[in-house]
Scaffold this active site. Structure first.
Site, PDB file in Angstrom:
ATOM      1  N   HIS A   1       3.138 -41.126  43.767  1.00  0.00           N
ATOM      2  CA  HIS A   1       3.942 -42.303  44.300  1.00  0.00           C
ATOM      3  C   HIS A   1       3.472 -43.711  43.448  1.00  0.00           C
ATOM      4  O   HIS A   1       3.564 -44.812  43.999  1.00  0.00           O
ATOM      5  CB  HIS A   1       3.259 -42.665  45.876  1.00  0.00           C
ATOM      6  CG  HIS A   1       3.564 -41.639  46.719  1.00  0.00           C
ATOM      7  ND1 HIS A   1       2.379 -40.895  46.750  1.00  0.00           N
ATOM      8  CD2 HIS A   1       4.136 -41.007  47.421  1.00  0.00           C
ATOM      9  CE1 HIS A   1       2.478 -39.829  47.715  1.00  0.00           C
ATOM     10  NE2 HIS A   1       3.911 -39.740  48.112  1.00  0.00           N
TER      11      HIS A   1
ATOM     12  N   HIS B   1       9.752 -35.726  45.871  1.00  0.00           N
ATOM     13  CA  HIS B   1       8.685 -34.831  44.908  1.00  0.00           C
ATOM     14  C   HIS B   1       9.451 -33.232  44.788  1.00  0.00           C
ATOM     15  O   HIS B   1       8.703 -32.550  44.528  1.00  0.00           O
ATOM     16  CB  HIS B   1       7.507 -34.615  46.000  1.00  0.00           C
ATOM     17  CG  HIS B   1       6.662 -36.011  46.270  1.00  0.00           C
ATOM     18  ND1 HIS B   1       6.472 -36.891  45.359  1.00  0.00           N
ATOM     19  CD2 HIS B   1       6.385 -36.556  47.506  1.00  0.00           C
ATOM     20  CE1 HIS B   1       5.900 -37.785  45.975  1.00  0.00           C
ATOM     21  NE2 HIS B   1       6.097 -37.698  47.283  1.00  0.00           N
TER      22      HIS B   1
END
Ligand code: ADP
Ligand code: ADP
Ligand code: MG
Ligand code: MG
Ligand code: MG
Ligand code: MG
Lengths: 330, 195, 330, 195
Positions: free
Chosen positions: A221, A59
């Protein structure tokens, strides 16, 4: 899968090593971990509540890119899309505690919640005061007492900015936790994907979309969203996301903040076009946007897509959002 | 029925071997309804368990389960790390004084998972394998069929905990990856104690 | 082609509008153009040489993201991959001239060189003093007196940083041009692509690579490179690029600066891993890296790939590289 | 032979129509050896020329070429904007006093391109169309074959100016996009003056 990596197992340590080597004035790595902690002069003399966040990698720049004066004290990087382990989090907590306690900012995923919980138990055994706030800004997922609840996504960067600023200004641990919770309660995000992310260990995209399809409501995700549809012009996408998010805010008076967040594989060009459409529509709706930001803040590897975050703000939130900070990536 | 140190070690060793062999199976299952890393996570744990045993041969059951727990906690991460870690840590504490009946041992682990995960049966998680196995052991009916049924029962469940819960209705039709890795654990147990 | 846009013709004005709306404290748009100019208080009272850059769009955050105190005074955005027109550049020059003259930073493409040249002629007719420096850091292209010469790529961001810092410190136009030229002479870049960029008006990637292939020496407009080969581990890629670049520096003593630049579609994760490998190899070679930076600085739409820039630096370059600036994207 | 206002206007109007029709042909040619935008650039210029003529009908040849030049300079950008712009601007200046022989007019434009682009024939650019057409006009041999030959001559050249030059040897085997747009210009001329 084509990626600029060496061995899949070495991705996270090598990435952290690259980040620390290229920013050694700002951060250092905690030995034996993939956690990074502030390394600036001010930190060494500072007396403030520590603010620690972390989570699975993939991320970037979240979270390590937000370590620095006015934001996080330390960040713990897990494996790709995998919560870091309690021992690493525990080391980060110890490295930043200056006697005022430590606030943990956790994204709402079972893994993160459980690992940070175990770390909290370990630190409390050392008499370190710990509070945890759990970010769950992704409104594409239904909430209920019996489920995992909403996910923590791009809003996390805004929470870290506000809480980090307040911590720098000397706010107590209890007040920080309250402030953080109120930011979370007022922060709502939805994301869209044009192309799923490829987890290096998996080797192919998490899902497939047709050439003209996008998916609404995806997570960071590769979590699937609420609808797969033909792609629309940016204006229409902005409208769809704004409508969905505004349903969550009964009171649309007062100040708002927005974040247009790129997922990693979407160019800034498209993010700015989308931001332009969002601001136009909010302006038409007479919604007062006092702070806005655009960029790859909370990504999902090479996912193509973006998310829109809208925060119902107040003077305090806006002040901390606007304050300059010294980090790699804010 | 109880399991003693040598067999327990064989059990764990067989489990970690299966985890290594089935890494991509678990990743695929997790790609369908999670984030695609359950195989990678458990494989990292498996290697850590082996390393730990290599470094220091566990001298008793409590040490064996504790070493397994620590390897999982420190190397797996994600949701499964603290869950398997807590299960084995609680099992280690429980056998410190005296070995337990296998049924009680597995129930202890199951309870640890429920506590750590704030979860229970029917949520499409590893608990849906652990709990039925624990029952079967109590009733002396532990066999491959029980494992298969438990695992397959997760297929038609709607997930309410873990990442798969975000899919709501769409989580149906897929096996839960954590249930599959737990199925490996109990298949290994079955091998050791004889089916 | 899936892109978050409205009409292809509106991409640049909408992008600039989004950028300006979300950063109105820093920049404003010059009416009737897609040029942006500093809008901060300091600029209004400042007396310094103006620094103007610009070029085709699609390389964001270059150039508009580098407008601000300590970097550019204004930036002019052309259509995607197309030089801006002289009238727009001329407006930007007029908006920033404070009587000390204006330095133009131009990337070496025929279009940019010619359009900036025409704008220079227009401004000189108004008695504005103008100097131009032309960035040509891409060493994958051969230079010769009879050809267009080398391209200007990621090194441009470093040139803008150093020249912008010197301009802020009060350096004269002539000295700035000299400083800029010496930075350019000491800055060398090579890029690699895993996947070509898709120009919105074209609708498909500029070239195709096999699933396991990368191309060495590509430009930031899908210009083909010098070799297509199987992808290698990051370490080997770093080695290949470093070797190629170091051939250009006879003297490898003294200080160096490096930039690992993402092309727009490559996650930060991979950029940091690559940076880690670069710094390891340079360290093994006993090359003294005094400044390093990683990120999407000079992109090529959604291209997947990155470039490595190595600069032979000195105290002055390093000082200006490290100085804090107030821009959207540095 | 000279071209007068009405025909000159027809010439430019036919040119901009071809540019609009062949936008994607030009983009494709530019994708092969450039950056893929030559069609888009010229199409923007074409629309600007039409707008300009609509707004203010050019009253004489100098105005016609100047309006064409300004539309190109202000709307095309890239390399082709200043090149076509300079060509037409120089042509406008040259006809201010008196109309020119067509051969001289085109040579004036060609020289403008050479000056602005610091380039000459044999570099695989639009000059490789402009210069031969200018010669053919001088020798009264201007026809479709000349245009085709000039255009095709760029195919086997190695580019040394413009973006295609970065490809070095690999620029061989492709037509130059600017040569193609210039070929449209001269095909339009041919239509007007009769082949
Ligand atoms: N709250 C929970 N209670 C019990 N089991 C859970 C819970 N959350 C997740 N799990 C189990 O963990 C598995 C996923 O593990 P893993 O993929 O390694 O972690 P992550 O979801 O963090 O990527 C799920 O398949 C499920 O069996
Ligand atoms: N220096 C030059 N001299 C003459 N013609 C040039 C030169 N540079 C480029 N060109 C012409 O311009 C054409 C490309 O135009 P275009 O694609 O619109 O601009 P850009 O290359 O900036 O994208 C080339 O095909 C070539 O004919
Ligand atoms: Mg995970
Ligand atoms: Mg998982
Ligand atoms: Mg162009
Ligand atoms: Mg072009």
């Amino acid at each position: 899968m084509k990626k600029i990596i060496n061995n899949v197992e070495d991705i996270v340590p090598e990435m952290i090593s690259g980040l620390v080597k290229t920013n050694s004035d700002l951060v250092r790595q905690i030995e034996g971990t993939t956690a990074v902690v502030r390394n600036d002069e001010k930190f060494k003399n500072n007396q403030q509540v520590g603010v620690v966040s972390g989570g699975g990698s993939g991320h970037e720049p979240l979270h390590a890119g937000y370590v620095g004066d006015g934001m996080l004290s330390a960040a713990v990087a897990g494996e790709v899309f995998t919560s870091p382990t309690p021992d690493q989090i525990y080391e980060a907590i110890k490295a930043v505690d200056q006697g005022q306690g430590v606030l943990l900012i956790v994204k709402n995923y079972s893994g993160d919640v459980m690992n940070f919980d175990m770390a909290k138990e370990m630190a409390e055994a050392d008499d370190i005061k710990i509070k945890t706030i759990v970010v769950d800004d992704d409104i594409s997922v239904k909430n209920s007492e019996f489920t995992q609840g909403k996910r923590g996504v791009a809003g996390t960067a805004l929470v870290e900015k506000i809480v980090g600023g307040a911590a720098r200004s000397g706010m107590s641990l209890d007040d920080l936790a309250k402030l953080g919770q109120s930011v979370i309660d007022n922060t709502k995000t939805i994301g869209i994907a044009l192309h799923a992310a490829t987890v290096p260990a998996v080797g192919h995209p998490g899902f497939e979309l047709e050439k003209d399809q996008i998916e609404y409501g995806i997570g960071i995700h590769n979590e699937r969203g609420y609808a797969v549809e033909k792609i629309q012009p940016s204006k229409k996408l902005a409208h769809e996301l704004i409508e969905k998010i505004l349903e969550e805010f009964k009171d649309q008076t007062g100040q708002f903040a927005i974040l247009v967040n790129g997922m990693g594989g979407t160019p800034l060009m498209e993010q700015y076009i989308f931001a332009n459409d969002v601001l136009k529509e909010l302006d038409d709706k007479k919604i007062d946007v006092e702070f806005s930001k655009v960029g790859n803040l909370v990504t999902s590897l090479d996912m193509q897509g973006l998310s829109l975050t809208i925060m119902k703000a107040n003077d305090e939130f806006i002040k901390y959002l606007k304050e300059p900070v010294t980090t790699i990536a804010w | 029925m109880k399991i003693e140190l040598a067999d327990a070690k064989k059990w764990i060793e067989s489990f970690v071997k299966k985890l290594e062999d089935e890494k991509s199976t678990l990743n695929e299952l997790d790609t369908a309804i999670g984030d695609g890393d359950h195989g990678t996570n458990m494989d990292r744990g498996a290697k850590a368990v082996t390393d730990s045993f290599d470094k220091k041969e566990p001298g008793n059951l409590a040490d064996l389960y504790k070493a397994t727990a620590f390897a999982m906690i420190q190397k797996v991460g994600g949701a499964s790390g603290p869950l398997y870690g807590t299960a084995f840590l609680d099992m280690s504490k429980a056998v410190k004084e005296d070995n337990l009946e296998l049924a009680d041992l597995i129930q202890t682990g199951t309870d640890g998972i429920k506590r750590r995960g704030e979860s229970d049966t029917g949520m499409k998680t590893m608990i849906d394998v652990w709990q039925p196995i624990s029952e079967a052991l109590k009733n002396d009916k532990f066999n491959q069929q029980v494992i298969d049924d438990a695992l397959n029962s997760t297929k038609d469940m709607v997930a309410t905990k873990g990442r798969a819960s975000y899919l709501e209705e769409k989580s149906k039709g897929h096996l839960d990856p954590g249930a599959q890795s737990s199925a490996y654990l109990f298949e290994s147990l079955l091998e050791v104690i004889g089916g």
